[in-house]
Design a protein around this motif. Sequence first.
Motif, PDB file in Angstrom:
ATOM      1  N   LEU A  48       0.883  -1.322   0.067  1.00  0.00           N
ATOM      2  CA  LEU A  48       0.146  -0.076   0.072  1.00  0.00           C
ATOM      3  C   LEU A  48       1.031   1.041   0.066  1.00  0.00           C
ATOM      4  O   LEU A  48       1.845   1.380   0.854  1.00  0.00           O
ATOM      5  N   CYS A  49       0.570   2.359  -0.930  1.00  0.00           N
ATOM      6  CA  CYS A  49       1.460   3.374  -0.954  1.00  0.00           C
ATOM      7  C   CYS A  49       0.597   4.519  -0.921  1.00  0.00           C
ATOM      8  O   CYS A  49      -0.462   4.496  -1.375  1.00  0.00           O
ATOM      9  N   GLU A  50       0.881   5.503  -0.072  1.00  0.00           N
ATOM     10  CA  GLU A  50       0.346   6.702   0.277  1.00  0.00           C
ATOM     11  C   GLU A  50       1.265   7.616  -0.113  1.00  0.00           C
ATOM     12  O   GLU A  50       2.216   7.865   0.719  1.00  0.00           O
ATOM     13  N   LYS A  51       0.826   8.866  -0.937  1.00  0.00           N
ATOM     14  CA  LYS A  51       1.737  10.033  -1.022  1.00  0.00           C
ATOM     15  C   LYS A  51       1.962  10.820   0.130  1.00  0.00           C
ATOM     16  O   LYS A  51       3.050  11.490   0.269  1.00  0.00           O
ATOM     17  N   ASN A  52       1.035  10.968   0.976  1.00  0.00           N
ATOM     18  CA  ASN A  52       1.274  11.656   2.499  1.00  0.00           C
ATOM     19  C   ASN A  52       1.265  10.788   3.411  1.00  0.00           C
ATOM     20  O   ASN A  52       2.035   9.922   3.441  1.00  0.00           O
ATOM     21  N   GLU A  53       0.324  11.039   4.472  1.00  0.00           N
ATOM     22  CA  GLU A  53       0.148  10.210   5.623  1.00  0.00           C
ATOM     23  C   GLU A  53      -1.216   9.537   5.402  1.00  0.00           C
ATOM     24  O   GLU A  53      -1.919  10.036   4.555  1.00  0.00           O
ATOM     25  N   LEU A  54      -1.276   8.307   6.070  1.00  0.00           N
ATOM     26  CA  LEU A  54      -2.544   7.742   5.962  1.00  0.00           C
ATOM     27  C   LEU A  54      -3.449   8.398   6.350  1.00  0.00           C
ATOM     28  O   LEU A  54      -3.252   9.520   7.343  1.00  0.00           O
ATOM     29  N   ALA A  55      -4.751   8.231   5.731  1.00  0.00           N
ATOM     30  CA  ALA A  55      -5.936   9.198   6.109  1.00  0.00           C
ATOM     31  C   ALA A  55      -5.782  10.614   5.870  1.00  0.00           C
ATOM     32  O   ALA A  55      -6.536  11.293   6.345  1.00  0.00           O
ATOM     33  N   SER A  56      -5.102  11.033   5.236  1.00  0.00           N
ATOM     34  CA  SER A  56      -4.699  12.471   4.863  1.00  0.00           C
ATOM     35  C   SER A  56      -5.468  13.009   3.930  1.00  0.00           C
ATOM     36  O   SER A  56      -5.595  14.398   3.726  1.00  0.00           O
ATOM     37  N   GLY A  57      -6.386  12.428   2.960  1.00  0.00           N
ATOM     38  CA  GLY A  57      -7.096  12.943   1.973  1.00  0.00           C
ATOM     39  C   GLY A  57      -8.578  13.331   2.411  1.00  0.00           C
ATOM     40  O   GLY A  57      -8.863  13.430   3.436  1.00  0.00           O
ATOM     41  N   SER A  58      -9.447  12.436   1.649  1.00  0.00           N
ATOM     42  CA  SER A  58     -10.769  12.685   1.918  1.00  0.00           C
ATOM     43  C   SER A  58     -11.376  12.061   3.260  1.00  0.00           C
ATOM     44  O   SER A  58     -12.363  12.448   3.631  1.00  0.00           O
ATOM     45  N   THR A  59     -10.501  10.933   3.742  1.00  0.00           N
ATOM     46  CA  THR A  59     -10.964  10.324   4.821  1.00  0.00           C
ATOM     47  C   THR A  59     -11.065  11.032   5.894  1.00  0.00           C
ATOM     48  O   THR A  59     -11.912  11.052   6.627  1.00  0.00           O
ATOM     49  N   SER A  60     -10.054  11.754   6.114  1.00  0.00           N
ATOM     50  CA  SER A  60     -10.040  12.708   7.140  1.00  0.00           C
ATOM     51  C   SER A  60     -11.082  13.977   7.207  1.00  0.00           C
ATOM     52  O   SER A  60     -11.249  14.502   8.370  1.00  0.00           O
ATOM     53  N   LYS A  61     -11.486  14.069   6.087  1.00  0.00           N
ATOM     54  CA  LYS A  61     -12.730  15.188   6.083  1.00  0.00           C
ATOM     55  C   LYS A  61     -14.120  14.618   6.161  1.00  0.00           C
ATOM     56  O   LYS A  61     -14.991  15.272   6.468  1.00  0.00           O
ATOM     57  N   ALA A  62     -14.342  13.135   6.238  1.00  0.00           N
ATOM     58  CA  ALA A  62     -15.531  12.647   6.723  1.00  0.00           C
ATOM     59  C   ALA A  62     -15.889  12.789   7.911  1.00  0.00           C
ATOM     60  O   ALA A  62     -15.250  12.846   9.127  1.00  0.00           O
ATOM     61  N   ALA A  63     -17.373  12.779   8.150  1.00  0.00           N
ATOM     62  CA  ALA A  63     -17.756  12.888   9.750  1.00  0.00           C
ATOM     63  C   ALA A  63     -17.673  11.751  10.179  1.00  0.00           C
ATOM     64  O   ALA A  63     -18.011  11.735  11.510  1.00  0.00           O
ATOM     65  N   GLY A  64     -17.609  10.476   9.445  1.00  0.00           N
ATOM     66  CA  GLY A  64     -17.456   9.013  10.414  1.00  0.00           C
ATOM     67  C   GLY A  64     -18.701   8.509  10.413  1.00  0.00           C
ATOM     68  O   GLY A  64     -18.846   7.535  11.108  1.00  0.00           O
ATOM     69  N   GLY A  65     -19.789   8.844   9.696  1.00  0.00           N
ATOM     70  CA  GLY A  65     -21.149   8.085   9.683  1.00  0.00           C
ATOM     71  C   GLY A  65     -21.158   6.785   9.408  1.00  0.00           C
ATOM     72  O   GLY A  65     -20.540   6.636   8.304  1.00  0.00           O
ATOM     73  N   GLY A  76       1.640  -9.071   7.223  1.00  0.00           N
ATOM     74  CA  GLY A  76       2.557  -9.285   6.396  1.00  0.00           C
ATOM     75  C   GLY A  76       2.628  -8.081   5.104  1.00  0.00           C
ATOM     76  O   GLY A  76       3.795  -8.019   4.416  1.00  0.00           O
ATOM     77  N   ALA A  77       1.572  -7.047   4.947  1.00  0.00           N
ATOM     78  CA  ALA A  77       1.420  -6.215   4.292  1.00  0.00           C
ATOM     79  C   ALA A  77       2.581  -4.971   4.395  1.00  0.00           C
ATOM     80  O   ALA A  77       2.956  -4.969   5.160  1.00  0.00           O
ATOM     81  N   VAL A  78       3.085  -4.504   3.282  1.00  0.00           N
ATOM     82  CA  VAL A  78       3.918  -3.400   3.380  1.00  0.00           C
ATOM     83  C   VAL A  78       3.151  -1.947   3.251  1.00  0.00           C
ATOM     84  O   VAL A  78       2.239  -1.896   2.125  1.00  0.00           O
ATOM     85  N   VAL A  79       3.350  -1.238   4.053  1.00  0.00           N
ATOM     86  CA  VAL A  79       2.564  -0.135   4.204  1.00  0.00           C
ATOM     87  C   VAL A  79       3.636   0.977   4.134  1.00  0.00           C
ATOM     88  O   VAL A  79       4.185   1.360   4.928  1.00  0.00           O
ATOM     89  N   LEU A  80       3.569   1.968   2.951  1.00  0.00           N
ATOM     90  CA  LEU A  80       4.588   3.056   2.882  1.00  0.00           C
ATOM     91  C   LEU A  80       3.758   4.259   2.657  1.00  0.00           C
ATOM     92  O   LEU A  80       2.894   4.604   1.929  1.00  0.00           O
ATOM     93  N   THR A  81       4.256   5.310   3.762  1.00  0.00           N
ATOM     94  CA  THR A  81       3.840   6.821   3.350  1.00  0.00           C
ATOM     95  C   THR A  81       4.593   7.467   2.655  1.00  0.00           C
ATOM     96  O   THR A  81       6.004   7.100   2.619  1.00  0.00           O
ATOM     97  N   GLN A  82       4.488   8.842   2.446  1.00  0.00           N
ATOM     98  CA  GLN A  82       5.299   9.627   1.571  1.00  0.00           C
ATOM     99  C   GLN A  82       5.867   9.041   0.321  1.00  0.00           C
ATOM    100  O   GLN A  82       7.042   9.078   0.046  1.00  0.00           O
ATOM    101  N   THR A  83       5.233   8.233  -0.117  1.00  0.00           N
ATOM    102  CA  THR A  83       5.479   7.557  -1.379  1.00  0.00           C
ATOM    103  C   THR A  83       4.416   7.723  -2.418  1.00  0.00           C
ATOM    104  O   THR A  83       3.427   7.110  -2.368  1.00  0.00           O
ATOM    105  N   GLU A  84       4.795   8.498  -3.444  1.00  0.00           N
ATOM    106  CA  GLU A  84       3.827   9.049  -4.475  1.00  0.00           C
ATOM    107  C   GLU A  84       4.193   7.818  -5.706  1.00  0.00           C
ATOM    108  O   GLU A  84       5.141   7.330  -5.881  1.00  0.00           O
ATOM    109  N   VAL A  85       3.116   7.337  -6.283  1.00  0.00           N
ATOM    110  CA  VAL A  85       3.245   6.626  -7.073  1.00  0.00           C
ATOM    111  C   VAL A  85       2.983   7.033  -8.563  1.00  0.00           C
ATOM    112  O   VAL A  85       1.944   8.073  -8.650  1.00  0.00           O
TER     113      VAL A  85
END
Length: 175
Positions: free
Chosen positions: A34-51, A166-175
């Motif tokens: 899993l590659c995330e260009k910023n931090e985990l949950a830094s996009g639209s997820t962090s703007k959600a109300a959580g309903g 066993g998954a590899v999770v990388l942040t600050q990794t743009e694809v």
Amino acid sequence: MKLPDNVDVVIVGGGVMGASTAFHLAEAGVSVLLCEKNELASGSTSKAAGGVRANFSDAFNVALGARSLDLFSRFQERPGYEIDLHRPGYLFALTKPEDVKLFESSTEIHKEFGVESKMLTPAEAAVISPLLNVEDVLACSFTPNDGHCTPESVVIGYALGAKRLGAVVLTQTEV
């Protein structure tokens, strides 16, 4: 962290969808990056109300919502993280006759999937939500087991669970 030489699946994006996909695939024995260009949950997820709810008007989304609520109710055991789940219910105040009709038929769909759901009079809704102005309300739809959680915690929980599997999770990794 170094990129793995070989994986079965590469997931781009570390929001709730990407982290959930990584967890469920890793749990099924699939090798995941899993590659995330910023931090985990830094996009639209962090703007959600959580309903989180099963109160929808079509069978597919009712089934999906009910399954999600079931999974979230056991999130501390699987994948093993606190998501601050609260289930005070969802109340929809309806002011148009066509909406009342839609929610009445939706209530029947909810029952088909075992989702507790009921139509309320404005007076019954005012008991549940005393600040609700029921002056122009015709009816209300109430699903008492719907609620909310912390979206960022859901992402972190799924990502940590995926890593434990066993998954590899990388942040600050743009694809």
